[in-house]
Write a protein that holds these residues in place. Sequence first.
Motif, PDB file in Angstrom:
ATOM      1  N   TRP A  76     -22.807 -50.411  19.244  1.00 37.02           N
ATOM      2  CA  TRP A  76     -23.029 -51.719  18.630  1.00 37.02           C
ATOM      3  C   TRP A  76     -23.204 -51.568  17.107  1.00 37.02           C
ATOM      4  CZ3 TRP A  76     -26.711 -54.111  15.643  1.00 37.02           C
ATOM      5  CH2 TRP A  76     -26.545 -55.497  15.483  1.00 37.02           C
ATOM      6  N   TRP A  82     -30.929 -54.042  27.313  1.00 43.09           N
ATOM      7  CA  TRP A  82     -30.497 -54.266  25.921  1.00 43.09           C
ATOM      8  C   TRP A  82     -28.962 -54.274  25.876  1.00 43.09           C
ATOM      9  CZ3 TRP A  82     -27.637 -52.761  21.813  1.00 43.09           C
ATOM     10  CH2 TRP A  82     -27.968 -53.316  20.567  1.00 43.09           C
ATOM     11  N   ARG A  83     -28.420 -55.492  25.691  1.00 39.68           N
ATOM     12  CA  ARG A  83     -26.959 -55.678  25.564  1.00 39.68           C
ATOM     13  C   ARG A  83     -26.156 -54.841  26.569  1.00 39.68           C
ATOM     14  NH1 ARG A  83     -25.082 -58.147  20.443  1.00 39.68           N
ATOM     15  NH2 ARG A  83     -26.940 -59.077  19.577  1.00 39.68           N
TER      16      ARG A  83
END
Length: 268
Positions: free
Chosen positions: A62, A242-243
């Motif tokens: 990310w 988380w994502r």
Amino acid sequence: MTAKDEIDASRPHPARVYDYWLNGESHYEADAVAAERVVRVWPGVVMGARLNREFMHRVTRWLVGEAGVRQFLDIGTGIPTEPNLHQVAQAIAPETRVVYSDNDPIVLRHAKKLLAGAPEGRTAYLHADFTEPGAILDAPELRETLDLNRPVALSLIALLHFITDERGAYEIVRSLMDALPSGSYLVVSHATADFDPDLLTRVAEAYQSTVAEGQIRSSSEVNRFFDGLELVDPGVVVAHRWRPEGGEAQPDITDAEFPVYGGVARKP
Ligand SMILES: C[S@@+](CC[C@H](N)C(=O)[O-])C[C@H]1O[C@@H](n2cnc3c(N)ncnc32)[C@H](O)[C@@H]1O
């Protein structure tokens, strides 16, 4: 504890115990015994170590792919386990530069594996102790690899629960972030007792009595590391939430089974 150069195989060490859980080959008998003692109390620790690595992979993808970060300072790196952070980052942007740091001499011994990166990028290894942030920031390995006028992601994955408040955990994170420019990021993953306090008491007893001292922190205590920074969505959550890639965290894993928070924040 400062960064020493000799390996003591007679006592378990955090990096080698973690290597055992990750099914690596760089540990000794004392590490295996200590690691198994924790497994008996918390069988999910092996899965937890893997999920923690996967959190690091997702965050790194990310940061490089979405946030455009091209420089990383990863402290508490651990024994190399593929893919390492630079491999994940350089698969997206080969020019990414990574400085790895740890205080365990066994990580130093294996550091060569961390230095073989894409020719366009650069990696360096710094044998140092997190509790001496000035020495880390001034080290030639860091200064020759990272440009501190450009954003850097400070990656502290499964490190801060080894650093008690007494040893200055919050102040050290702050002094490192203070040295980085606007647009830099802080990444943290951290064990918590919020979901199953009894389990974590037993894990801490099994681990801290033999391997290393530490401090398990609550959600608000982990959030405090991000004070003054802008948390990236979804904030501080159990790290496999988380994502998650594909949109959904592994639904059959409860928070109590993986009691590790993860969060990412940007320096304004
Ligand atoms: C659980 S391992 C995490 C490794 C890696 N970051 C990961 O998440 O896969 C924790 C690492 O922190 C390192 N560590 C513990 N205390 C440290 C300190 N004071 N300074 C630098 N490294 C430290 C240990 O040697 C170990 O390699």
